[in-house]
Design an enzyme around this catalytic site. Sequence first.
Site, PDB file in Angstrom:
ATOM      1  N   HIS A 186      16.770  26.536  58.321  1.00  0.00           N
ATOM      2  CA  HIS A 186      16.459  27.633  59.236  1.00  0.00           C
ATOM      3  C   HIS A 186      15.339  27.255  60.211  1.00  0.00           C
ATOM      4  O   HIS A 186      14.864  28.080  60.980  1.00  0.00           O
ATOM      5  CB  HIS A 186      16.061  28.862  58.409  1.00  0.00           C
ATOM      6  CG  HIS A 186      16.026  30.146  59.159  1.00  0.00           C
ATOM      7  ND1 HIS A 186      14.850  30.849  59.370  1.00  0.00           N
ATOM      8  CD2 HIS A 186      16.998  30.865  59.764  1.00  0.00           C
ATOM      9  CE1 HIS A 186      15.114  31.955  60.048  1.00  0.00           C
ATOM     10  NE2 HIS A 186      16.400  31.983  60.311  1.00  0.00           N
ATOM     11  N   LYS A 202      13.352  25.847  63.412  1.00  0.00           N
ATOM     12  CA  LYS A 202      13.570  25.700  64.861  1.00  0.00           C
ATOM     13  C   LYS A 202      12.422  24.865  65.403  1.00  0.00           C
ATOM     14  O   LYS A 202      11.324  25.370  65.642  1.00  0.00           O
ATOM     15  CB  LYS A 202      13.606  27.057  65.571  1.00  0.00           C
ATOM     16  CG  LYS A 202      14.783  27.945  65.147  1.00  0.00           C
ATOM     17  CD  LYS A 202      14.404  28.897  64.071  1.00  0.00           C
ATOM     18  CE  LYS A 202      15.569  29.842  63.781  1.00  0.00           C
ATOM     19  NZ  LYS A 202      15.279  30.757  62.687  1.00  0.00           N
ATOM     20  N   ASP A 247       8.692  13.195  72.844  1.00  0.00           N
ATOM     21  CA  ASP A 247       7.878  11.965  72.905  1.00  0.00           C
ATOM     22  C   ASP A 247       6.920  11.830  71.728  1.00  0.00           C
ATOM     23  O   ASP A 247       5.945  11.072  71.805  1.00  0.00           O
ATOM     24  CB  ASP A 247       7.088  11.897  74.216  1.00  0.00           C
ATOM     25  CG  ASP A 247       7.970  11.624  75.425  1.00  0.00           C
ATOM     26  OD1 ASP A 247       9.115  11.188  75.228  1.00  0.00           O
ATOM     27  OD2 ASP A 247       7.514  11.867  76.560  1.00  0.00           O
ATOM     28  N   LYS A 279       8.631  36.207  64.174  1.00  0.00           N
ATOM     29  CA  LYS A 279       7.988  36.144  62.869  1.00  0.00           C
ATOM     30  C   LYS A 279       6.532  35.754  63.117  1.00  0.00           C
ATOM     31  O   LYS A 279       6.177  34.571  63.167  1.00  0.00           O
ATOM     32  CB  LYS A 279       8.647  35.106  61.966  1.00  0.00           C
ATOM     33  CG  LYS A 279      10.177  35.261  61.814  1.00  0.00           C
ATOM     34  CD  LYS A 279      10.926  34.401  62.782  1.00  0.00           C
ATOM     35  CE  LYS A 279      12.409  34.316  62.538  1.00  0.00           C
ATOM     36  NZ  LYS A 279      13.156  35.529  62.454  1.00  0.00           N
TER      37      LYS A 279
END
Length: 388
Positions: free
Chosen positions: A151, A153, A158, A329
């Site tokens: 879950h 993200k 670089d 969140k």
Amino acid sequence: MLRTFVLVALLAACGGTSATYHAFAISSDVPATGDDFASALYQSVGATMAPGHTVKRLDNGAMFDSLVTDIDRAATSVDILMYIWEDGRASTRLSTALIAKARAGVTCRIVIDSFGSPDFEKTVSPALVAAGCVVKIFRPFPAHSPLLRNHRKVFVVDGTIAYAGGHCVRDEWLGTALSDKEWRDTSVRFTGPAVREAQQAFAENWQEAGGALLPADAFPTQSTEGSTRLAFVSSTASPNITRAERLTLLAIAAAHKRLWITNAYFVPSDDVIALLKQKATAGVDVRILVPDEHDDSKVALVAQRRLYPQLAKTGIRVWEYQPSMVHAKTMVVDDTLSVIGSINMDPLSLNKLDEVAVVIDDAAFTDGLAQAFVTDCTHGTLEAGPAK
């Protein structure tokens, strides 16, 4: 979204949404800032609260503006962990930037969760792979459990710039979140020592998905010119207490004046509920912002609303965001501490999913997040607690 509904429904079928799965408490008084909080964080989740960071909050569609700009400037690599990535305007914008970089010789590595993005291999991946991007599918479904998902993200550019938060790649994450087609979400862009930890989170999922070890230059020396103290926390499934739940409890325990929470799926464990009520009873200003009928998980919405009476009895106030689905969140703790990430306060995030969060000790940043919370509440309705 249907995937969230299915996951929550599956967990409910196993008894998971009863939120009675642990008995864990923080017995010490936890400070909300400084070296003492840094020590508590390290002891609890093994994350170092280091100085030298820059950090910027990115709400709604602004995240994509910033991310694409950084990808356009990438010189060596772009690494991505993503739960949901669907074809559409957001995907086209991101894919166009990645394709250009891959064709220019920049290494582009992408890990996609198979349950969260079931159509990715057919609709998005071919153009990326043709341009030279390397795509790995995490825990292919149905061979793997639908509950033990990635879950996270995370974007790392670089090896020196990182993004983390609630944003996925789908058109609902574009715009301003004031219409029902545009979801409300928050992520952060940061530089500094903790980028190395974000890159490590990518690397472990990359390896599990079949990728080779990253080269040493994927972990370059980090700039320490920023003024913000920050830590990156990653969590994975555990039959006991995950780092996601430990961090959640620690942040709540650190609140002495205020605790303002925005969360997309608010079905916390008994331990979290008990600590929230304890803080409110002790005089902490506890406020919670959650979805209304726009919630894409009706199972979570029903469970969330069942909590309102007991929360209100201790003075906790709960708002439901009205314009659209609120997917953020975030936590505001006292004057200086903020937490932003992918961790929902439900049994899935707190027990089953790979998650990340950024913990920020910075008064100006926290003030900005608090102001955003107040603004969001003006777009909501007070559903529980005193009107004060």
